[in-house]
Design a protein around this motif. Structure first.
Motif, PDB file in Angstrom:
ATOM      1  N   SER A 268      -6.384  -6.588  -1.325  1.00 34.42           N
ATOM      2  CA  SER A 268      -5.140  -6.215  -2.005  1.00 34.42           C
ATOM      3  C   SER A 268      -5.061  -7.064  -3.272  1.00 34.42           C
ATOM      4  O   SER A 268      -5.980  -7.840  -3.558  1.00 34.42           O
ATOM      5  CB  SER A 268      -3.956  -6.532  -1.092  1.00 34.42           C
ATOM      6  OG  SER A 268      -3.747  -7.933  -1.053  1.00 34.42           O
TER       7      SER A 268
ATOM      8  N   PRO B  94       0.848  -1.189   0.000  1.00 35.21           N
ATOM      9  CA  PRO B  94       0.000   0.000   0.000  1.00 35.21           C
ATOM     10  C   PRO B  94       0.893   1.252   0.000  1.00 35.21           C
ATOM     11  O   PRO B  94       1.939   1.248   0.667  1.00 35.21           O
ATOM     12  CB  PRO B  94      -0.766  -0.120   1.324  1.00 35.21           C
ATOM     13  CG  PRO B  94       0.110  -0.953   2.200  1.00 35.21           C
ATOM     14  CD  PRO B  94       0.872  -1.889   1.288  1.00 35.21           C
TER      15      PRO B  94
ATOM     16  N   SER C 196      -1.230   8.065   3.421  1.00 35.81           N
ATOM     17  CA  SER C 196      -1.271   7.486   2.074  1.00 35.81           C
ATOM     18  C   SER C 196      -1.114   8.611   1.056  1.00 35.81           C
ATOM     19  O   SER C 196      -1.132   9.785   1.420  1.00 35.81           O
ATOM     20  CB  SER C 196      -2.600   6.770   1.849  1.00 35.81           C
ATOM     21  OG  SER C 196      -3.616   7.740   1.680  1.00 35.81           O
TER      22      SER C 196
ATOM     23  N   PHE D 233      -5.922  -5.051   3.854  1.00 35.47           N
ATOM     24  CA  PHE D 233      -5.263  -3.867   4.412  1.00 35.47           C
ATOM     25  C   PHE D 233      -6.180  -3.129   5.375  1.00 35.47           C
ATOM     26  O   PHE D 233      -7.396  -3.017   5.147  1.00 35.47           O
ATOM     27  CB  PHE D 233      -4.911  -2.877   3.291  1.00 35.47           C
ATOM     28  CG  PHE D 233      -3.861  -3.352   2.306  1.00 35.47           C
ATOM     29  CD1 PHE D 233      -2.754  -4.072   2.730  1.00 35.47           C
ATOM     30  CD2 PHE D 233      -3.982  -3.038   0.951  1.00 35.47           C
ATOM     31  CE1 PHE D 233      -1.779  -4.488   1.823  1.00 35.47           C
ATOM     32  CE2 PHE D 233      -3.016  -3.443   0.045  1.00 35.47           C
ATOM     33  CZ  PHE D 233      -1.919  -4.168   0.479  1.00 35.47           C
TER      34      PHE D 233
ATOM     35  N   ILE E 134      -6.494   3.075   3.540  1.00 35.24           N
ATOM     36  CA  ILE E 134      -6.453   2.005   2.535  1.00 35.24           C
ATOM     37  C   ILE E 134      -7.032   0.769   3.223  1.00 35.24           C
ATOM     38  O   ILE E 134      -6.448   0.239   4.175  1.00 35.24           O
ATOM     39  CB  ILE E 134      -5.009   1.776   2.050  1.00 35.24           C
ATOM     40  CG1 ILE E 134      -4.485   3.075   1.409  1.00 35.24           C
ATOM     41  CG2 ILE E 134      -4.953   0.613   1.064  1.00 35.24           C
ATOM     42  CD1 ILE E 134      -3.040   3.034   0.980  1.00 35.24           C
TER      43      ILE E 134
ATOM     44  N   THR F 126     -10.447   1.326  -1.123  1.00 32.38           N
ATOM     45  CA  THR F 126      -9.578   0.182  -1.454  1.00 32.38           C
ATOM     46  C   THR F 126      -8.321   0.695  -2.175  1.00 32.38           C
ATOM     47  O   THR F 126      -8.316   1.805  -2.743  1.00 32.38           O
ATOM     48  CB  THR F 126     -10.304  -0.860  -2.341  1.00 32.38           C
ATOM     49  OG1 THR F 126     -10.532  -0.263  -3.603  1.00 32.38           O
ATOM     50  CG2 THR F 126     -11.595  -1.330  -1.714  1.00 32.38           C
ATOM     51  N   VAL F 127      -7.308  -0.119  -2.170  1.00 34.33           N
ATOM     52  CA  VAL F 127      -6.037   0.258  -2.797  1.00 34.33           C
ATOM     53  C   VAL F 127      -6.195   0.386  -4.320  1.00 34.33           C
ATOM     54  O   VAL F 127      -5.386   1.045  -4.984  1.00 34.33           O
ATOM     55  CB  VAL F 127      -4.923  -0.752  -2.407  1.00 34.33           C
ATOM     56  CG1 VAL F 127      -5.074  -2.078  -3.148  1.00 34.33           C
ATOM     57  CG2 VAL F 127      -3.545  -0.158  -2.595  1.00 34.33           C
TER      58      VAL F 127
END
Ligand code: GLY
Length: 372
Positions: free
Chosen positions: A324, A224, A314, A331, A320, A367-368
């Protein structure tokens, strides 16, 4: 049926609260922290639950998340206290924002207008009302505004309570357990290498705060995008017979958080210095000078502690959360300035994601995948 097991990397308030919630659902939880449990950003924080006052331009997606978590705090604190017998110091003090210098008044008005435009509940205060609420303010302070829903919790007491809750719920807690490497096969984590020992895993949650972006064994395109933003803080001791400050208070430069036991927490610098935790004369001077401008009576108070911590920030200052690109890795990181405030909602949403496989709608923007 075999019991599901989750391995959590990181024992800050996020890792602990999620571990507690998962254990309550009869999931086996093993948690590793590379040092003492909860001694990172969770310990260094000031414990403000400032969803309103800390809202910033460009955070329109984040604001509903922090507001919802803020509404969960009274019940979360009460439940934790009931479960463990530990008081987490949740106090409904409200928060003031003031401008001690003429130059700051533009910023104060700008912030007030920004919050008002988003229908956030702030109340403009004139000089007389301000002084009635905080009699020790500098006579130079002319205006301010008030947020009646931004309160505080004692973040160190929170760490201790969550630690106790995890123990009671049967979480397997391992301090000084360094995750040195991660073994991956077919897009799944198979093993964690912890203090030289290889441990087979089912599901893994990364909740390692500012360290989440640099975990060995995860490739750059999996990690991340989280990095440390240093904050220096200090604590003064107020005389509780005549406390110098009752509300949490912000100026455009610093914030002050009066605890129930008389400690006055002053924070915080915002520095992009990697993991350098040095306390600097400039940082401490800034905190003391700006506090003194607002509250000259601090001159008489003992300086009892100073410290630095690392916000897990971030690329877009938002958390995050959830999946993943590795199938069994999730995460809970990147909380930036809101780690304590986010704890109840972060625990609820990530617990649901891990136990049911669905990320609640309120967490979906985080979300990432948004960085790809
Ligand atoms: N939320 C306060 C800080 O990050 O300094």
């Amino acid at each position: 049926m075999t019991q599901k097991t989750i391995h959590i990397i990181g024992g800050g308030v996020a890792g602990l609260a999620i571990a507690w919630r998962l254990a309550q659902k009869n999931i086996r939880v093993v948690l590793f922290d590379k040092s003492e449990i909860g001694r990172g950003a969770s310990w260094a924080a000031a414990g403000m639950l400032a969803a309103v006052i800390e809202a910033e331009p460009g955070e329109d997606v984040l604001i509903p998340f922090v507001l919802q978590s803020q509404t969960m705090w009274p019940n979360f604190a009460a439940e934790l206290q009931h479960y463990t017998g530990c008081d987490v110091g949740y106090r409904e003090t409200g928060t003031l924002f003031i401008a001690p210098e003429r130059d700051d008044e533009g910023q104060l008005k700008q912030r007030y207008d920004f919050l008002k435009a988003r229908n956030l509940p702030v109340e403009w205060l004139d000089r007389a009302t301000l002084r009635k609420r905080e009699p020790f303010l500098s006579p130079r302070v002319t205006y301010g505004f008030y947020s009646g829903q931004d309160h505080q919790v004692d973040n160190r007491a929170l760490v201790d309570a969550l630690h106790a809750a995890c123990k009671k719920a049967g979480v397997e807690l391992h301090a000084h357990a360094d995750v040195q490497d991660i073994k991956i096969s077919n897009d799944r984590i198979t093993h964690l290498i912890v203090n030289g020992e290889s441990i087979a895993v089912d599901d893994v949650l990364l909740a390692a705060g500012a360290w989440s972006g640099a975990i060995n064994g995860l490739l750059q395109n999996v990690l991340p995008p989280v990095f440390p933003i240093k904050g220096q803080l200090l604590a003064l001791q107020m005389d509780m017979r005549l406390p110098l400050l009752k509300h949490v208070m912000w100026t455009p430069q610093v914030y002050l958080v009066p605890r129930g036991d008389g400690r006055l927490i002053v924070g915080a610098t915002v520095e992009d210095k990697g993991f350098d935790s040095t306390l600097t004369a400039g940082g401490i001077l800034h905190l003391l000078r700006e506090t003194w401008e607002a509250l000259p009576g601090i001159e008489e108070l003992p300086l009892i502690e100073s410290w630095a911590g690392f916000r897990p920030t971030s690329r877009d200052d938002a958390p995050i959360l959830g999946p993943s690109s590795i199938k069994n890795l999730s995460f809970a990181t990147g909380q930036h300035r809101h780690g304590i405030l986010m704890t109840p909602l972060l625990a609820a949403t990530i617990c649901e994601y891990i136990s049911e496989g669905t990320l609640p709608q309120i967490a979906a923007p985080f979300t990432v995948a948004r960085f790809k």
